[in-house]
Design a protein around this motif. Structure first.
Motif, PDB file in Angstrom:
ATOM      1  N   VAL A  14     -33.462 -18.502   0.933  1.00  0.00           N
ATOM      2  CA  VAL A  14     -32.844 -19.119   2.108  1.00  0.00           C
ATOM      3  C   VAL A  14     -32.089 -20.398   1.792  1.00  0.00           C
ATOM      4  O   VAL A  14     -31.575 -21.065   2.686  1.00  0.00           O
ATOM      5  N   THR A  15     -31.981 -20.737   0.495  1.00  0.00           N
ATOM      6  CA  THR A  15     -31.246 -21.942   0.102  1.00  0.00           C
ATOM      7  C   THR A  15     -29.879 -21.579  -0.466  1.00  0.00           C
ATOM      8  O   THR A  15     -29.699 -20.500  -1.034  1.00  0.00           O
ATOM      9  N   ALA A  16     -28.946 -22.494  -0.327  1.00  0.00           N
ATOM     10  CA  ALA A  16     -27.617 -22.294  -0.912  1.00  0.00           C
ATOM     11  C   ALA A  16     -27.728 -22.142  -2.427  1.00  0.00           C
ATOM     12  O   ALA A  16     -27.040 -21.312  -3.025  1.00  0.00           O
ATOM     13  N   GLU A  17     -28.602 -22.913  -3.049  1.00  0.00           N
ATOM     14  CA  GLU A  17     -28.782 -22.828  -4.497  1.00  0.00           C
ATOM     15  C   GLU A  17     -29.305 -21.464  -4.901  1.00  0.00           C
ATOM     16  O   GLU A  17     -28.855 -20.871  -5.892  1.00  0.00           O
ATOM     17  N   GLY A  18     -30.275 -20.941  -4.161  1.00  0.00           N
ATOM     18  CA  GLY A  18     -30.832 -19.630  -4.468  1.00  0.00           C
ATOM     19  C   GLY A  18     -29.809 -18.524  -4.296  1.00  0.00           C
ATOM     20  O   GLY A  18     -29.677 -17.638  -5.145  1.00  0.00           O
ATOM     21  N   VAL A  19     -29.043 -18.573  -3.198  1.00  0.00           N
ATOM     22  CA  VAL A  19     -28.006 -17.566  -2.955  1.00  0.00           C
ATOM     23  C   VAL A  19     -26.956 -17.636  -4.051  1.00  0.00           C
ATOM     24  O   VAL A  19     -26.555 -16.610  -4.614  1.00  0.00           O
ATOM     25  N   SER A  20     -26.516 -18.826  -4.378  1.00  0.00           N
ATOM     26  CA  SER A  20     -25.494 -18.989  -5.399  1.00  0.00           C
ATOM     27  C   SER A  20     -25.989 -18.475  -6.749  1.00  0.00           C
ATOM     28  O   SER A  20     -25.247 -17.822  -7.486  1.00  0.00           O
ATOM     29  N   ASP A  21     -27.257 -18.741  -7.066  1.00  0.00           N
ATOM     30  CA  ASP A  21     -27.808 -18.246  -8.324  1.00  0.00           C
ATOM     31  C   ASP A  21     -27.829 -16.715  -8.353  1.00  0.00           C
ATOM     32  O   ASP A  21     -27.567 -16.114  -9.396  1.00  0.00           O
ATOM     33  N   GLU A  22     -28.117 -16.075  -7.229  1.00  0.00           N
ATOM     34  CA  GLU A  22     -28.104 -14.610  -7.172  1.00  0.00           C
ATOM     35  C   GLU A  22     -26.712 -14.060  -7.494  1.00  0.00           C
ATOM     36  O   GLU A  22     -26.587 -12.993  -8.071  1.00  0.00           O
ATOM     37  N   PHE A  23     -25.671 -14.770  -7.108  1.00  0.00           N
ATOM     38  CA  PHE A  23     -24.303 -14.338  -7.377  1.00  0.00           C
ATOM     39  C   PHE A  23     -23.914 -14.545  -8.841  1.00  0.00           C
ATOM     40  O   PHE A  23     -23.003 -13.895  -9.339  1.00  0.00           O
ATOM     41  N   GLY A  24     -24.561 -15.482  -9.522  1.00  0.00           N
ATOM     42  CA  GLY A  24     -24.165 -15.896 -10.861  1.00  0.00           C
ATOM     43  C   GLY A  24     -24.272 -14.819 -11.914  1.00  0.00           C
ATOM     44  O   GLY A  24     -24.770 -13.743 -11.665  1.00  0.00           O
ATOM     45  N   PRO A  25     -23.796 -15.078 -13.098  1.00  0.00           N
ATOM     46  CA  PRO A  25     -23.170 -16.333 -13.502  1.00  0.00           C
ATOM     47  C   PRO A  25     -21.660 -16.382 -13.235  1.00  0.00           C
ATOM     48  O   PRO A  25     -21.072 -17.455 -13.223  1.00  0.00           O
ATOM     49  N   LEU A  26     -21.026 -15.251 -12.996  1.00  0.00           N
ATOM     50  CA  LEU A  26     -19.577 -15.235 -12.810  1.00  0.00           C
ATOM     51  C   LEU A  26     -19.165 -15.744 -11.440  1.00  0.00           C
ATOM     52  O   LEU A  26     -18.188 -16.473 -11.295  1.00  0.00           O
ATOM     53  N   LEU A  27     -19.917 -15.351 -10.404  1.00  0.00           N
ATOM     54  CA  LEU A  27     -19.596 -15.757  -9.031  1.00  0.00           C
ATOM     55  C   LEU A  27     -20.566 -16.828  -8.559  1.00  0.00           C
ATOM     56  O   LEU A  27     -21.702 -16.906  -9.032  1.00  0.00           O
ATOM     57  N   THR A  28     -20.113 -17.635  -7.620  1.00  0.00           N
ATOM     58  CA  THR A  28     -20.990 -18.575  -6.922  1.00  0.00           C
ATOM     59  C   THR A  28     -20.632 -18.525  -5.455  1.00  0.00           C
ATOM     60  O   THR A  28     -19.536 -18.087  -5.084  1.00  0.00           O
ATOM     61  N   MET A  29     -21.554 -18.946  -4.613  1.00  0.00           N
ATOM     62  CA  MET A  29     -21.269 -19.055  -3.186  1.00  0.00           C
ATOM     63  C   MET A  29     -21.440 -20.512  -2.810  1.00  0.00           C
ATOM     64  O   MET A  29     -22.464 -21.122  -3.107  1.00  0.00           O
TER      65      MET A  29
END
Length: 155
Positions: A14-29
């Protein structure tokens, strides 16, 4: 499955950091800057919080999500109904289920209505691959392989 208790998994997803990490490493949110330090739990229900951008290499925007959280029951599930650059309607429900062995089943149910320029088949393939990747990244964050579920809810 994710080898962690549901509360630990919830605290990450539920955190921006957690969501962004799920998209990584090429993508970030990237969520709107005014939400720095917030989580999905803190967002108002039923109102857009602004555009969350999906970026390649943290720089090049390739998609956006006008994020609207419509329902949330911590630590069980959240549901968003938003607009994307590629979709008139985007519905995403993420459900976390505690299992008897202390692991957590993560299930994402997705429904998209693409804009006229984007073929449904393309959206289905890209979204399926992205969420399979997200599940693998989430499981790795807790030290395991993942066999999470992605379920399309409609076209």
């Amino acid at each position: 499955m994710v080898r962690a208790a549901r509360d630990r998994v919830w605290a990450r997803v539920v955190t921006a950091e957690g969501v962004s990490d799920e998209f990584g490493p090429l993508l970030t949110m990237r969520f709107p800057s005014r939400l720095a330090g917030s989580s999905i739990v803190d967002l108002p229900r039923g109102r857009s919080i602004g555009r969350a951008w999906i970026l390649v290499c943290g720089v090049i925007p390739v998609e956006y999500d006008d994020l609207v959280v419509v329902d949330l029951v911590a630590p069980r599930y959240f549901r968003e109904r938003s607009r994307l650059g590629s979709c008139r309607v985007w519905e995403h429900r993420r459900e976390l289920e505690s299992l008897p062995d202390g692991t957590t089943r993560v299930t994402d149910t997705l429904r998209a209505q693409p804009r006229l320029l984007v073929p449904r088949r393309v959206v289905r393939v890209v979204v399926g691959a992205l969420f399979a990747h997200r599940h693998r990244r989430l499981a790795r964050a807790f030290g395991a392989e993942c066999d999470g579920e992605n379920r399309p809810a409609g076209p």
